[in-house]
Design a protein around this motif. Structure first.
Motif, PDB file in Angstrom:
ATOM      1  N   GLY A  91       0.839  -1.186   0.000  1.00 39.89           N
ATOM      2  CA  GLY A  91       0.000   0.000   0.000  1.00 39.89           C
ATOM      3  C   GLY A  91       0.878   1.241   0.000  1.00 39.89           C
ATOM      4  N   THR A  92       0.577   2.216  -0.836  1.00 40.12           N
ATOM      5  CA  THR A  92       1.411   3.406  -0.961  1.00 40.12           C
ATOM      6  C   THR A  92       0.652   4.662  -0.554  1.00 40.12           C
ATOM      7  OG1 THR A  92       0.827   3.562  -3.304  1.00 40.12           O
ATOM      8  CG2 THR A  92       2.874   2.428  -2.766  1.00 40.12           C
ATOM      9  N   LEU A  93       1.375   5.622  -0.041  1.00 39.62           N
ATOM     10  CA  LEU A  93       0.791   6.842   0.497  1.00 39.62           C
ATOM     11  C   LEU A  93       1.463   8.063  -0.114  1.00 39.62           C
ATOM     12  CD1 LEU A  93       0.819   5.716   4.222  1.00 39.62           C
ATOM     13  CD2 LEU A  93      -1.199   5.879   2.769  1.00 39.62           C
ATOM     14  N   THR A  94       0.696   8.940  -0.689  1.00 36.88           N
ATOM     15  CA  THR A  94       1.242  10.145  -1.294  1.00 36.88           C
ATOM     16  C   THR A  94       1.897  11.035  -0.247  1.00 36.88           C
ATOM     17  OG1 THR A  94      -0.434  10.164  -3.025  1.00 36.88           O
ATOM     18  CG2 THR A  94       0.664  12.249  -2.567  1.00 36.88           C
ATOM     19  N   GLY A  95       3.129  11.440  -0.512  1.00 40.11           N
ATOM     20  CA  GLY A  95       3.800  12.397   0.355  1.00 40.11           C
ATOM     21  C   GLY A  95       4.469  11.794   1.564  1.00 40.11           C
ATOM     22  N   PHE A  96       4.439  10.466   1.708  1.00 43.19           N
ATOM     23  CA  PHE A  96       5.069   9.826   2.854  1.00 43.19           C
ATOM     24  C   PHE A  96       6.087   8.799   2.368  1.00 43.19           C
ATOM     25  CE2 PHE A  96       2.714  11.515   6.386  1.00 43.19           C
ATOM     26  CZ  PHE A  96       1.559  11.993   5.797  1.00 43.19           C
ATOM     27  N   THR A  97       7.095   8.533   3.191  1.00 39.92           N
ATOM     28  CA  THR A  97       8.155   7.611   2.806  1.00 39.92           C
ATOM     29  C   THR A  97       7.844   6.176   3.215  1.00 39.92           C
ATOM     30  OG1 THR A  97       9.347   8.074   4.863  1.00 39.92           O
ATOM     31  CG2 THR A  97       9.920   9.396   2.927  1.00 39.92           C
ATOM     32  N   PHE A  98       6.729   5.955   3.894  1.00 39.92           N
ATOM     33  CA  PHE A  98       6.357   4.596   4.283  1.00 39.92           C
ATOM     34  C   PHE A  98       5.037   4.226   3.605  1.00 39.92           C
ATOM     35  CE2 PHE A  98       4.375   7.427   7.336  1.00 39.92           C
ATOM     36  CZ  PHE A  98       3.108   6.915   7.500  1.00 39.92           C
ATOM     37  N   GLY A  99       4.729   2.938   3.606  1.00 37.80           N
ATOM     38  CA  GLY A  99       3.490   2.463   3.040  1.00 37.80           C
ATOM     39  C   GLY A  99       2.647   1.772   4.098  1.00 37.80           C
ATOM     40  N   TYR A 100       1.733   0.907   3.670  1.00 37.03           N
ATOM     41  CA  TYR A 100       0.917   0.183   4.635  1.00 37.03           C
ATOM     42  C   TYR A 100       0.642  -1.232   4.143  1.00 37.03           C
ATOM     43  CZ  TYR A 100      -3.014   1.452   1.564  1.00 37.03           C
ATOM     44  OH  TYR A 100      -3.848   1.618   0.482  1.00 37.03           O
ATOM     45  N   CYS A 101       0.349  -2.117   5.088  1.00 37.68           N
ATOM     46  CA  CYS A 101       0.152  -3.524   4.785  1.00 37.68           C
ATOM     47  C   CYS A 101      -1.254  -3.780   4.255  1.00 37.68           C
ATOM     48  CB  CYS A 101       0.363  -4.348   6.049  1.00 37.68           C
ATOM     49  SG  CYS A 101       2.011  -4.147   6.813  1.00 37.68           S
ATOM     50  N   ARG A 102      -1.342  -4.646   3.257  1.00 43.63           N
ATOM     51  CA  ARG A 102      -2.632  -5.031   2.696  1.00 43.63           C
ATOM     52  C   ARG A 102      -2.689  -6.546   2.540  1.00 43.63           C
ATOM     53  NH1 ARG A 102      -3.920  -1.089  -2.335  1.00 43.63           N
ATOM     54  NH2 ARG A 102      -2.114  -2.133  -3.195  1.00 43.63           N
TER      55      ARG A 102
END
Length: 273
Positions: free
Chosen positions: A260-271
């Motif tokens: 999972g990717t997030l605009t403007g952040f260097t980390f993502g999230y688990c899916r």
């Protein structure tokens, strides 16, 4: 008993989305209008959106345009300036929405951040208000200000009865690392936040909710538990574990991938796979 126009005012600060509101202390003799809630929840970052099914297809949330500039309250003096009045007087807002005026200063003037019991005790440029942690002299600021409150603060506190231009500086959520979840307080979690003056998104320490991984979050659903972030994907908001796609093996729970990717952040999230 008559109440001074500069008697303590009661302020309620609206907490960020998904958090409990603190109980409001009683008003002074029940004669003063209650204060409107400041609303960082209205300007806080909406859960960050991933528009596509895989990494690299993120679409960030809309960002409100920053204010066009501070307003100017009506009256004979500037309530934000400590030198607006002379001859032992200070500039005070009118609690009935009238213009500001220079009034005699109290015998003891208390600095911003210090405890107070009455409005005439506070130094020029401040007001005696309560945001749920007791009465303190808090800095006044002009609605629409950017940077006037200093680093870590924003001009978001509002007072019913004051000229709408006159607001109060309030602290923003402290910056934190979502992957480390390094908020010191055990009842806080590192979550998405927005600076309401600039529209800048960041992660800050906020009261943790109770929603678990995969459960809905935001608004009436409540906030995510410590260590989770609230993300909107395909129009639905849910709690997810933040993760770093460059780390092997993945820090995600079993049967989940860090895609999972997030605009403007260097980390993502688990899916879920």
């Amino acid at each position: 008993m008559m109440t001074s126009r500069f008697a303590p005012l009661l302020v309620a600060l609206a907490l960020l989305a998904g958090c409990e509101h603190p109980a409001s202390p009683p008003t002074d003799a029940g004669t003063l209008s209650p204060l409107d809630a400041a609303s960082p929840s209205d300007t806080d970052a909406a859960p960050l959106a991933d528009a596509g099914p895989g990494p690299g297809s993120d679409a960030g949330p809309a960002v409100d345009a920053p204010s066009t500039g501070p307003c100017t309250p009506a009256g004979e003096c500037d309530p934000f300036s400590p030198t607006s009045c002379t001859d032992g007087k200070v500039c005070r807002p009118d609690t009935s929405g009238g213009p500001t005026s220079c009034v005699a200063a109290g015998t003891t003037l208390i600095a911003a951040g210090e405890a107070c019991a009455a409005g005439d005790q506070c130094a020029a440029g401040t007001a005696c208000v309560d945001f749920g942690d007791g009465l303190h002299c808090e800095r006044l600021c002009a609605r629409g200000s950017t940077g006037a409150c200093g680093a870590g603060y924003a001009c978001i506190g509002t007072v019913t009865g004051y000229d709408p231009c006159i607001q109060v500086c309030r602290p923003l959520p402290r910056e934190c690392d979502a992957l480390a979840n390094d908020c010191a307080a055990p009842d806080e979690t590192c979550a998405f936040a927005t600076n309401p003056e600039t529209g800048a998104h960041y992660t800050g320490c906020r009261a943790a909710g109770t929603q678990a991984d995969g459960q809905p979050c935001g608004g009436d659903a409540g906030g995510c538990a410590r260590g989770l972030v609230c993300v909107t994907e395909d129009g639905a908001s849910a709690c997810h574990h933040p993760c770093d796609a460059s780390v092997t093996p993945t820090t995600c729970p079993a049967s989940q991938l860090c895609n999972g990717t997030l605009t403007g952040f260097t980390f993502g999230y688990c899916r879920a796979t």
